[in-house]
Design a protein around this motif. Structure first.
Motif, PDB file in Angstrom:
ATOM      1  N   ILE A 126       0.678   3.284  -8.201  1.00 41.95           N
ATOM      2  CA  ILE A 126       1.840   4.075  -7.783  1.00 41.95           C
ATOM      3  C   ILE A 126       2.101   3.984  -6.271  1.00 41.95           C
ATOM      4  CG2 ILE A 126       1.819   5.673  -9.762  1.00 41.95           C
ATOM      5  CD1 ILE A 126       0.495   7.709  -7.834  1.00 41.95           C
ATOM      6  N   LEU A 127       1.169   3.395  -5.552  1.00 40.05           N
ATOM      7  CA  LEU A 127       1.390   3.211  -4.108  1.00 40.05           C
ATOM      8  C   LEU A 127       2.102   1.882  -3.865  1.00 40.05           C
ATOM      9  CD1 LEU A 127      -1.994   4.395  -2.529  1.00 40.05           C
ATOM     10  CD2 LEU A 127       0.092   5.710  -2.956  1.00 40.05           C
ATOM     11  N   SER A 128       2.777   1.801  -2.743  1.00 39.05           N
ATOM     12  CA  SER A 128       3.496   0.557  -2.432  1.00 39.05           C
ATOM     13  C   SER A 128       2.490  -0.517  -2.005  1.00 39.05           C
ATOM     14  CB  SER A 128       4.463   0.800  -1.288  1.00 39.05           C
ATOM     15  OG  SER A 128       3.732   1.026  -0.099  1.00 39.05           O
ATOM     16  N   GLY A 129       2.985  -1.762  -1.941  1.00 36.81           N
ATOM     17  CA  GLY A 129       2.141  -2.863  -1.497  1.00 36.81           C
ATOM     18  C   GLY A 129       1.560  -2.574  -0.127  1.00 36.81           C
ATOM     19  N   ARG A 130       2.435  -2.074   0.784  1.00 38.57           N
ATOM     20  CA  ARG A 130       1.989  -1.784   2.159  1.00 38.57           C
ATOM     21  C   ARG A 130       0.870  -0.728   2.160  1.00 38.57           C
ATOM     22  NH1 ARG A 130       4.858  -2.727   6.768  1.00 38.57           N
ATOM     23  NH2 ARG A 130       6.810  -2.941   5.614  1.00 38.57           N
ATOM     24  N   GLU A 131       1.083   0.358   1.376  1.00 37.82           N
ATOM     25  CA  GLU A 131       0.069   1.429   1.346  1.00 37.82           C
ATOM     26  C   GLU A 131      -1.250   0.896   0.776  1.00 37.82           C
ATOM     27  OE1 GLU A 131       3.099   5.212   0.727  1.00 37.82           O
ATOM     28  OE2 GLU A 131       2.573   3.953  -0.972  1.00 37.82           O
ATOM     29  N   ASN A 132      -1.130   0.011  -0.201  1.00 39.04           N
ATOM     30  CA  ASN A 132      -2.343  -0.558  -0.787  1.00 39.04           C
ATOM     31  C   ASN A 132      -3.093  -1.434   0.218  1.00 39.04           C
ATOM     32  OD1 ASN A 132      -3.129  -0.029  -3.660  1.00 39.04           O
ATOM     33  ND2 ASN A 132      -0.916  -0.293  -3.928  1.00 39.04           N
ATOM     34  N   ILE A 133      -2.353  -2.114   1.088  1.00 38.42           N
ATOM     35  CA  ILE A 133      -3.019  -2.934   2.114  1.00 38.42           C
ATOM     36  C   ILE A 133      -3.882  -2.021   2.989  1.00 38.42           C
ATOM     37  CG2 ILE A 133      -2.677  -4.385   4.167  1.00 38.42           C
ATOM     38  CD1 ILE A 133      -0.079  -5.405   2.871  1.00 38.42           C
ATOM     39  N   TYR A 134      -3.308  -0.865   3.365  1.00 37.32           N
ATOM     40  CA  TYR A 134      -4.059   0.080   4.207  1.00 37.32           C
ATOM     41  C   TYR A 134      -5.271   0.632   3.455  1.00 37.32           C
ATOM     42  CZ  TYR A 134      -0.907  -0.164   8.110  1.00 37.32           C
ATOM     43  OH  TYR A 134      -0.227  -0.624   9.204  1.00 37.32           O
ATOM     44  N   ASN A 135      -5.063   0.972   2.176  1.00 38.05           N
ATOM     45  CA  ASN A 135      -6.176   1.484   1.359  1.00 38.05           C
ATOM     46  C   ASN A 135      -7.318   0.488   1.302  1.00 38.05           C
ATOM     47  OD1 ASN A 135      -5.438   3.954   0.572  1.00 38.05           O
ATOM     48  ND2 ASN A 135      -4.966   3.435  -1.566  1.00 38.05           N
ATOM     49  N   ASN A 136      -6.967  -0.758   0.959  1.00 42.28           N
ATOM     50  CA  ASN A 136      -7.989  -1.794   0.808  1.00 42.28           C
ATOM     51  C   ASN A 136      -8.702  -2.069   2.127  1.00 42.28           C
ATOM     52  OD1 ASN A 136      -8.175  -3.492  -1.903  1.00 42.28           O
ATOM     53  ND2 ASN A 136      -6.160  -2.567  -1.734  1.00 42.28           N
ATOM     54  N   GLY A 137      -7.919  -2.096   3.197  1.00 37.74           N
ATOM     55  CA  GLY A 137      -8.504  -2.328   4.518  1.00 37.74           C
ATOM     56  C   GLY A 137      -9.505  -1.238   4.856  1.00 37.74           C
ATOM     57  N   ALA A 138      -9.127   0.009   4.532  1.00 35.93           N
ATOM     58  CA  ALA A 138     -10.010   1.136   4.835  1.00 35.93           C
ATOM     59  C   ALA A 138     -11.307   1.017   4.032  1.00 35.93           C
ATOM     60  CB  ALA A 138      -9.298   2.446   4.521  1.00 35.93           C
ATOM     61  N   ILE A 139     -11.159   0.625   2.744  1.00 33.10           N
ATOM     62  CA  ILE A 139     -12.357   0.474   1.897  1.00 33.10           C
ATOM     63  C   ILE A 139     -13.281  -0.591   2.489  1.00 33.10           C
ATOM     64  CG2 ILE A 139     -13.158  -0.306  -0.393  1.00 33.10           C
ATOM     65  CD1 ILE A 139     -10.554   1.075  -1.491  1.00 33.10           C
ATOM     66  N   LEU A 140     -12.680  -1.635   3.076  1.00 35.41           N
ATOM     67  CA  LEU A 140     -13.497  -2.705   3.662  1.00 35.41           C
ATOM     68  C   LEU A 140     -14.082  -2.320   5.023  1.00 35.41           C
ATOM     69  CD1 LEU A 140     -11.350  -5.837   2.766  1.00 35.41           C
ATOM     70  CD2 LEU A 140     -13.634  -5.327   1.929  1.00 35.41           C
ATOM     71  N   GLY A 141     -13.705  -1.149   5.497  1.00 30.56           N
ATOM     72  CA  GLY A 141     -14.307  -0.658   6.731  1.00 30.56           C
ATOM     73  C   GLY A 141     -13.493  -0.916   7.982  1.00 30.56           C
ATOM     74  N   PHE A 142     -12.225  -1.320   7.822  1.00 30.64           N
ATOM     75  CA  PHE A 142     -11.377  -1.555   8.993  1.00 30.64           C
ATOM     76  C   PHE A 142     -10.736  -0.249   9.448  1.00 30.64           C
ATOM     77  CE2 PHE A 142     -11.501  -5.793   7.126  1.00 30.64           C
ATOM     78  CZ  PHE A 142     -11.658  -6.594   8.245  1.00 30.64           C
ATOM     79  N   THR A 143     -10.536  -0.124  10.750  1.00 29.54           N
ATOM     80  CA  THR A 143      -9.835   1.062  11.268  1.00 29.54           C
ATOM     81  C   THR A 143      -8.338   0.860  11.061  1.00 29.54           C
ATOM     82  OG1 THR A 143      -9.550   0.093  13.435  1.00 29.54           O
ATOM     83  CG2 THR A 143     -11.563   1.360  13.080  1.00 29.54           C
ATOM     84  N   ARG A 144      -7.580   1.954  11.185  1.00 26.78           N
ATOM     85  CA  ARG A 144      -6.125   1.866  11.005  1.00 26.78           C
ATOM     86  C   ARG A 144      -5.529   0.865  12.002  1.00 26.78           C
ATOM     87  NH1 ARG A 144      -2.152   4.516   8.202  1.00 26.78           N
ATOM     88  NH2 ARG A 144      -0.175   3.853   9.060  1.00 26.78           N
ATOM     89  N   LYS A 145      -6.066   0.883  13.236  1.00 25.74           N
ATOM     90  CA  LYS A 145      -5.562  -0.011  14.282  1.00 25.74           C
ATOM     91  C   LYS A 145      -5.800  -1.476  13.889  1.00 25.74           C
ATOM     92  CE  LYS A 145      -5.547   0.064  19.237  1.00 25.74           C
ATOM     93  NZ  LYS A 145      -6.397   0.266  20.379  1.00 25.74           N
ATOM     94  N   GLU A 146      -7.009  -1.722  13.353  1.00 22.78           N
ATOM     95  CA  GLU A 146      -7.339  -3.096  12.942  1.00 22.78           C
ATOM     96  C   GLU A 146      -6.411  -3.556  11.810  1.00 22.78           C
ATOM     97  OE1 GLU A 146     -12.087  -3.794  13.671  1.00 22.78           O
ATOM     98  OE2 GLU A 146     -11.525  -2.249  12.229  1.00 22.78           O
ATOM     99  N   ILE A 147      -6.146  -2.631  10.881  1.00 23.68           N
ATOM    100  CA  ILE A 147      -5.271  -2.997   9.763  1.00 23.68           C
ATOM    101  C   ILE A 147      -3.854  -3.234  10.277  1.00 23.68           C
ATOM    102  CG2 ILE A 147      -4.473  -2.417   7.430  1.00 23.68           C
ATOM    103  CD1 ILE A 147      -6.906  -0.492   7.260  1.00 23.68           C
ATOM    104  N   ASP A 148      -3.416  -2.362  11.228  1.00 20.20           N
ATOM    105  CA  ASP A 148      -2.084  -2.544  11.834  1.00 20.20           C
ATOM    106  C   ASP A 148      -1.927  -3.972  12.351  1.00 20.20           C
ATOM    107  OD1 ASP A 148      -1.097  -0.044  11.397  1.00 20.20           O
ATOM    108  OD2 ASP A 148      -1.697   0.776  13.344  1.00 20.20           O
TER     109      ASP A 148
END
Ligand SMILES: Nc1ncnc2c1ncn2[C@@H]1O[C@H](COP(=O)(O)OP(=O)(O)OP(=O)(O)O)[C@@H](O)[C@H]1O
Length: 417
Positions: A126-148
């Protein structure tokens, strides 16, 4: 399962490559029947049994989906996992990715682990592709800035910018794979696990993925599951062939593993007629002077062979035009034999004619090839008779080559200019 995460891993490729994946004696059993499986689950809960505590025998209706698998993978190595349907490949990947627990054995993973296992797995629909990128990045241990800093690259790689703010549940299969691979690969994982899903992407995307894999491989350990042997041979430098959960071949000789895989599918069945209008009958097809073994003619690489085809005329007034096509184990057309100047003179009913075609210096690489025989009025039109596997040949030489041809070559000059 033990999972070590070392965020600061030295990726200097000049350093000795460190082991990123260590799998020891991994086994997983399943039950063929849901009710029994639930009952065993209750029994296990009551008896306090869980996971790896002790080795246990199989109970009725249980089977090993994966049995006693061990391997290590260093940075820069790519392991191909091959085997027929139900061999246990996905189960092994799911254990590696921590989605299911093994019954026996141990997995140690070092660094960031990215996986592309099931279509859409790892995404919240139910989340958008963009939101999922952030979710997955967070699970992998990246900070929001790194994902940005990575998100635009990921969207560009997946080529789905137009739809990136749409819920993933509305994505096509190909779009899910595009996003899944882009996230998994662009996040610079230390370990990348890829299942067959890649095949869902269109050719352009699959080629792009292979280019990406080539780029990240020196810094990554990859486990790659596929039924496409050309893909496996293209990227893997070691291979495990699974059969009913058990390792049948393991090693760095990828071609040997692939050969064994193909042998599992080879049959000794005779020619398969795909079309006949009863104008002629192919009475016999053989390689002159070679005795077949299980209907397969073993030929040494580079030899010249005479292929013979004996036909009987049923109602034609002219000799048919004969052409041959050579197919490899994946049914890819490798070569055509289109004889010129075939004398299509008059024939009588019941006449028997033998055609001989000479194939000079066969440079096809090691493996089994099937020859399709076609008789027609002339090349390309009015087919009277067509049969696959009219003759099967096995080319033999000591070199383990995957590509279709091993050319005869020699160095004629080496000099400093
Ligand atoms: N959750 C489960 N419960 C019971 N059996 C399962 C479960 N998951 C997998 N299996 C069984 O385990 C065996 C191995 O399945 P797995 O999906 O690992 O095979 P595979 O090699 O990936 O096959 P394919 O090439 O078809 O993808 C199969 O017999 C399958 O039916």
């Amino acid at each position: 399962m033990e999972q070590e995460t070392t965020s600061q891993i030295n990726k200097d490729v000049t350093e000795p490559k460190e082991t990123l994946v260590e799998v020891t004696g991994l086994s997983k059993k399943f039950c063929k029947d849901l009710k029994t499986s639930l009952w065993y689950g209750v029994q296990d809960l009551v008896s306090g049994y869980s996971g790896n505590k002790e080795k246990r025998e199989l109970r009725p209706k249980e089977f090993w989906a994966v049995k006693d698998i061990s391997f290590t993978l260093k940075r820069g190595e790519c392991l191909g996992l091959i085997g027929h349907n139900g061999a246990g490949k996905s189960t092994l990947l799911k254990i590696l990715n921590g989605l299911i627990n093994p019954d026996e054995g141990k997995v140690v993973m070092r660094g960031r682990v990215s996986a592309l296992i099931e279509l859409g797995a790892g995404f919240n629909p139910i989340l958008s592709g963009r939101e999922n990128i952030y979710n997955n990045g967070a699970i992998l241990g990246f900070t929001r800035k790194e994902i940005d800093s990575k998100v635009e690259e990921i969207i560009d790689f997946a080529e789905i910018r137009e739809f990136i703010d749409m819920p993933v549940q509305n994505y096509s299969s190909g779009m899910k794979v595009r996003l899944g691979f882009a996230v998994a690969a662009q996040m610079e994982p230390d370990v990348l696990i890829i299942d067959e899903v890649l095949a869902v992407g269109d050719l352009g995307f699959v080629l792009k993925c292979f280019k990406k894999i080539d780029t990240i491989l020196p810094n990554t350990a990859i486990v790659f599951v596929s039924h496409s042997m050309p893909m496996v041979s293209r990227i893997c430098n070691q291979i495990i062939l699974l059969e009913k959960g058990v390792v049948k071949f393991q090693g760095q000789n990828v071609s040997s593993g692939i050969d064994l895989y193909y042998n599992k599918f080879s049959t000794n069945e005779n020619s398969q007629i795909v079309f006949s209008d009863n104008s002629i009958e192919l009475k016999k097809a053989w390689v002159d002077g070679v005795v077949p073994s299980n209907n397969i003619y073993h030929i040494l690489w580079g030899n010249t062979i005479d292929l013979k085809f004996k036909i009987q005329n049923k109602n034609l007034s002219k000799i048919p035009y004969i052409s041959l096509a050579i197919y490899d184990k994946e049914q890819r057309g490798i070569a055509e034999v289109l004889p010129e100047n075939q004398d299509l003179k008059t024939i009588e009913n019941q006449d028997e004619i033998t055609f001989t075609f000479q194939l000079k210096n066969i440079y096809l690489s090691k493996g089994i090839y099937n020859i399709t025989f076609t008789a027609s009025e002339d090349f390309g039109f009015n087919v009277y008779y067509k049969t696959h596997k009219a003759i099967s040949i096995q080319i033999e030489h000591d070199k383990q080559i995957w590509t279709p041809f091993l050319m005869d070559s020699k160095t004629i000059d080496v000099r400093w200019c």
